[in-house]
Design a protein around this motif. Structure first.
Motif, PDB file in Angstrom:
ATOM      1  N   LEU A 261       0.826  -1.213   0.000  1.00 51.27           N
ATOM      2  CA  LEU A 261       0.000   0.000   0.000  1.00 51.27           C
ATOM      3  C   LEU A 261       0.863   1.267   0.000  1.00 51.27           C
ATOM      4  N   SER A 262       2.041   1.222   0.595  1.00 55.05           N
ATOM      5  CA  SER A 262       2.932   2.382   0.654  1.00 55.05           C
ATOM      6  C   SER A 262       3.920   2.436  -0.504  1.00 55.05           C
ATOM      7  N   GLY A 263       3.761   1.510  -1.478  1.00 50.06           N
ATOM      8  CA  GLY A 263       4.638   1.509  -2.650  1.00 50.06           C
ATOM      9  C   GLY A 263       5.745   0.493  -2.587  1.00 50.06           C
ATOM     10  N   ASP A 264       5.881  -0.199  -1.469  1.00 45.55           N
ATOM     11  CA  ASP A 264       6.896  -1.241  -1.348  1.00 45.55           C
ATOM     12  C   ASP A 264       6.278  -2.564  -1.826  1.00 45.55           C
ATOM     13  N   VAL A 265       6.241  -2.717  -3.116  1.00 44.52           N
ATOM     14  CA  VAL A 265       5.542  -3.865  -3.702  1.00 44.52           C
ATOM     15  C   VAL A 265       6.224  -5.184  -3.382  1.00 44.52           C
ATOM     16  N   ASN A 266       7.477  -5.138  -3.024  1.00 45.11           N
ATOM     17  CA  ASN A 266       8.192  -6.377  -2.730  1.00 45.11           C
ATOM     18  C   ASN A 266       8.008  -6.851  -1.286  1.00 45.11           C
ATOM     19  N   VAL A 267       7.411  -5.975  -0.458  1.00 46.13           N
ATOM     20  CA  VAL A 267       7.190  -6.354   0.947  1.00 46.13           C
ATOM     21  C   VAL A 267       5.821  -7.016   1.035  1.00 46.13           C
ATOM     22  N   VAL A 268       5.787  -8.310   0.800  1.00 45.32           N
ATOM     23  CA  VAL A 268       4.524  -9.048   0.825  1.00 45.32           C
ATOM     24  C   VAL A 268       4.347  -9.827   2.118  1.00 45.32           C
ATOM     25  N   LYS A 269       5.391  -9.841   2.939  1.00 41.77           N
ATOM     26  CA  LYS A 269       5.296 -10.536   4.220  1.00 41.77           C
ATOM     27  C   LYS A 269       5.676  -9.570   5.356  1.00 41.77           C
ATOM     28  N   PHE A 270       5.025  -9.752   6.441  1.00 44.56           N
ATOM     29  CA  PHE A 270       5.295  -8.900   7.608  1.00 44.56           C
ATOM     30  C   PHE A 270       6.299  -9.548   8.562  1.00 44.56           C
ATOM     31  N   ARG A 271       6.354 -10.846   8.594  1.00 45.11           N
ATOM     32  CA  ARG A 271       7.212 -11.620   9.489  1.00 45.11           C
ATOM     33  C   ARG A 271       6.919 -11.268  10.947  1.00 45.11           C
ATOM     34  N   PRO A 272       5.716 -11.502  11.395  1.00 47.06           N
ATOM     35  CA  PRO A 272       5.295 -11.047  12.728  1.00 47.06           C
ATOM     36  C   PRO A 272       6.093 -11.641  13.885  1.00 47.06           C
ATOM     37  N   ASP A 273       6.629 -12.807  13.754  1.00 50.37           N
ATOM     38  CA  ASP A 273       7.316 -13.441  14.867  1.00 50.37           C
ATOM     39  C   ASP A 273       8.823 -13.255  14.830  1.00 50.37           C
ATOM     40  N   ASP A 274       9.317 -12.513  13.866  1.00 52.44           N
ATOM     41  CA  ASP A 274      10.739 -12.181  13.866  1.00 52.44           C
ATOM     42  C   ASP A 274      11.002 -11.110  14.919  1.00 52.44           C
ATOM     43  N   PHE A 275      12.242 -11.052  15.365  1.00 53.56           N
ATOM     44  CA  PHE A 275      12.582 -10.037  16.373  1.00 53.56           C
ATOM     45  C   PHE A 275      12.740  -8.666  15.708  1.00 53.56           C
ATOM     46  N   LEU A 276      12.355  -7.667  16.429  1.00 52.47           N
ATOM     47  CA  LEU A 276      12.402  -6.291  15.933  1.00 52.47           C
ATOM     48  C   LEU A 276      13.844  -5.798  15.908  1.00 52.47           C
ATOM     49  N   THR A 277      14.189  -4.997  14.914  1.00 49.71           N
ATOM     50  CA  THR A 277      15.520  -4.386  14.820  1.00 49.71           C
ATOM     51  C   THR A 277      15.442  -2.902  15.162  1.00 49.71           C
ATOM     52  N   ARG A 278      16.586  -2.318  15.431  1.00 50.57           N
ATOM     53  CA  ARG A 278      16.631  -0.890  15.724  1.00 50.57           C
ATOM     54  C   ARG A 278      16.116  -0.061  14.539  1.00 50.57           C
ATOM     55  N   GLU A 279      16.421  -0.507  13.380  1.00 45.20           N
ATOM     56  CA  GLU A 279      15.975   0.211  12.184  1.00 45.20           C
ATOM     57  C   GLU A 279      14.464   0.291  12.115  1.00 45.20           C
ATOM     58  N   ASP A 280      13.776  -0.837  12.346  1.00 48.93           N
ATOM     59  CA  ASP A 280      12.307  -0.839  12.320  1.00 48.93           C
ATOM     60  C   ASP A 280      11.732  -0.106  13.535  1.00 48.93           C
ATOM     61  N   LEU A 281      12.429  -0.172  14.658  1.00 50.26           N
ATOM     62  CA  LEU A 281      11.985   0.535  15.864  1.00 50.26           C
ATOM     63  C   LEU A 281      11.791   2.026  15.577  1.00 50.26           C
ATOM     64  N   ILE A 282      12.758   2.631  14.901  1.00 51.17           N
ATOM     65  CA  ILE A 282      12.698   4.064  14.604  1.00 51.17           C
ATOM     66  C   ILE A 282      11.809   4.331  13.393  1.00 51.17           C
ATOM     67  N   LEU A 283      11.869   3.456  12.404  1.00 47.52           N
ATOM     68  CA  LEU A 283      11.090   3.652  11.179  1.00 47.52           C
ATOM     69  C   LEU A 283       9.601   3.698  11.458  1.00 47.52           C
ATOM     70  N   TRP A 284       9.091   2.873  12.368  1.00 44.84           N
ATOM     71  CA  TRP A 284       7.652   2.846  12.649  1.00 44.84           C
ATOM     72  C   TRP A 284       7.214   3.952  13.609  1.00 44.84           C
ATOM     73  N   LYS A 285       8.108   4.363  14.495  1.00 45.08           N
ATOM     74  CA  LYS A 285       7.712   5.300  15.567  1.00 45.08           C
ATOM     75  C   LYS A 285       7.805   6.771  15.150  1.00 45.08           C
ATOM     76  N   VAL A 286       8.886   7.180  14.475  1.00 44.47           N
ATOM     77  CA  VAL A 286       9.132   8.603  14.211  1.00 44.47           C
ATOM     78  C   VAL A 286       7.984   9.290  13.466  1.00 44.47           C
ATOM     79  N   PRO A 287       7.343   8.674  12.476  1.00 47.44           N
ATOM     80  CA  PRO A 287       6.214   9.363  11.826  1.00 47.44           C
ATOM     81  C   PRO A 287       5.114   9.779  12.796  1.00 47.44           C
ATOM     82  N   LEU A 288       4.950   9.057  13.912  1.00 49.05           N
ATOM     83  CA  LEU A 288       3.935   9.415  14.907  1.00 49.05           C
ATOM     84  C   LEU A 288       4.401  10.553  15.809  1.00 49.05           C
ATOM     85  N   ASP A 289       5.675  10.879  15.794  1.00 46.13           N
ATOM     86  CA  ASP A 289       6.165  12.026  16.557  1.00 46.13           C
ATOM     87  C   ASP A 289       5.911  13.335  15.824  1.00 46.13           C
ATOM     88  N   PHE A 290       6.054  13.323  14.498  1.00 46.79           N
ATOM     89  CA  PHE A 290       5.930  14.567  13.721  1.00 46.79           C
ATOM     90  C   PHE A 290       4.584  14.690  12.997  1.00 46.79           C
TER      91      PHE A 290
END
Length: 381
Positions: A261-290
């Protein structure tokens, strides 16, 4: 005119004439009557001298006072007489004839009593997003809150001291309530009571939605909407039957996580049970700050802002979030990881670190913390 100026001479002449006249008429019977009239009183010889009279008067004044004896039947108590009786029996005085000064007429006070029905009903305004901290560049820090439960205290023993208050506030706010409920049904599910364990992508997605909606409980415009159960799944590994389908699908529909939906057509899996990385930690949170478009970022800009030695390892999709976080005085990276020159984008995140990121939403201009959300709940209760 000369006669008026010589008055003494005239009086002297008259006096001489009068004496001459009297002497000439000495043998006249009328003169004898005059002599008798002007003759001294013979009884004065019998009166005491003047000084004797004065002495006698002084002696009389020095006589002792005479003690007056009251009669035996005289009453020892005198009945009081009212002022009105005294005034009636007394002679009118000059004071009583004076007219008093006219007093100004006192107007009665208005009735200040207001019935409860007449009082206006106060309007309760919805809480707006507060600006909790002064814009002095000092990051917010939690203050002590009411004592934690013994179970939570035990769980926080191995957590770095700086992160403990963040977890405690979020726990009181109910951010972890859903997971704790699930943990009662499945003892093998990792809970917040194990904060040193790694956090999964599924769990962080759940906490992210829960913390945001709890913080802005009175501002639904900032809520993250959950997906409807009949929506077509976006990710192949998150079907409708997944317990966190509504949360994960809702984040994708809001454009907060990479998806087709956001244009990342290759991201077809979410991998819900994988461990979170620092990169995803900031990528998901910062848009909600601004809550506005993030700045364009390059490796050079991020390196200049952070001085990370491994900036080139950060995914291009996360560079904008990392750069925007550097411009936030209440930076997530600084709050969780402190001072560091290595971002280590692929490093996994602990549950305590994930909770610390979610303790504050916003920047130095506008934001809210978990502690402020707790206080708002107390004020409304």
């Amino acid at each position: 005119m000369n006669m008026l100026l010589n008055k003494p001479a005239i009086f002297a002449s008259l006096t001489i004439c009068l004496l001459v006249s009297v002497s000439a008429c000495a043998n006249n019977p009328a003169n004898k009557e005059l002599e008798e009239i002007f003759a001294p009183d013979p009884q004065l010889k019998n009166n005491s001298p003047f000084n004797q009279l004065t002495q006698t008067s002084t002696q009389n004044n020095q006589q002792p006072e005479t003690i007056v004896q009251l009669p035996a039947d005289f009453s020892s108590e005198i009945s009081p007489t009212s002022n009105s009786e005294l005034l009636d029996k007394s002679e009118p005085s000059a004071i009583s004839t004076l007219q008093p000064n006219p007093q100004p007429e006192i107007q009665p006070l208005p009735n200040l009593t207001v019935s409860p029905e007449e009082l206006p009903t106060p309007a309760v305004a919805a809480l707006s997003t507060p600006t909790p901290f002064p814009t002095d560049g000092i990051p917010p820090t939690p203050t002590p809150t009411p004592s934690e439960s013994p179970v939570l205290k035990k769980a926080l023993r191995d957590v770095p001291t700086g992160l403990r208050p963040y977890i405690a506030d979020l726990a009181k706010l109910g951010v972890f309530h859903q997971e704790e409920t699930k943990n009662q049904d499945n003892p093998d599910t990792t809970s917040i009571l194990e904060p040193q364990n790694l956090v999964s992508r599924r769990v962080y997605a759940r906490w992210l939605v829960s913390a945001n909606n709890e913080m802005f409980a009175n501002n639904t415009a900032k809520h993250i909407r959950l997906a409807r159960a009949n929506e077509k799944p976006i990710f192949e590994d998150v079907p409708k039957t997944d317990p966190d389908f509504a949360v994960i699908q809702g984040l994708a529909e809001a454009g907060l996580i990479p998806s087709p939906l956001s244009g990342d057509v290759n991201v077809v899996k979410f991998r819900p049970d994988d461990f979170l990385t620092r990169e995803d930690l900031i990528l998901w949170k910062v848009p909600l700050d601004f809550r506005q478009p993030l700045p364009e970022a390059t490796i050079e800009k991020v390196k200049a802002a952070w001085d990370f030695q491994d900036t080139s390892k950060i995914d291009p999709a996360a560079l904008r979030a990392v750069l925007a976080d550097a411009k936030n005085d209440f930076s997530n990276i600084r709050r969780v990881f402190g001072y560091t020159r290595l971002f280590r984008p692929d490093k996994t995140v602990s549950r305590a670190e994930a909770a610390a990121v979610l303790w504050y939403f916003g920047d130095q201009n506008d934001g809210i913390s978990a502690q402020m959300a707790l206080q708002a709940k107390l004020d409304l209760s």
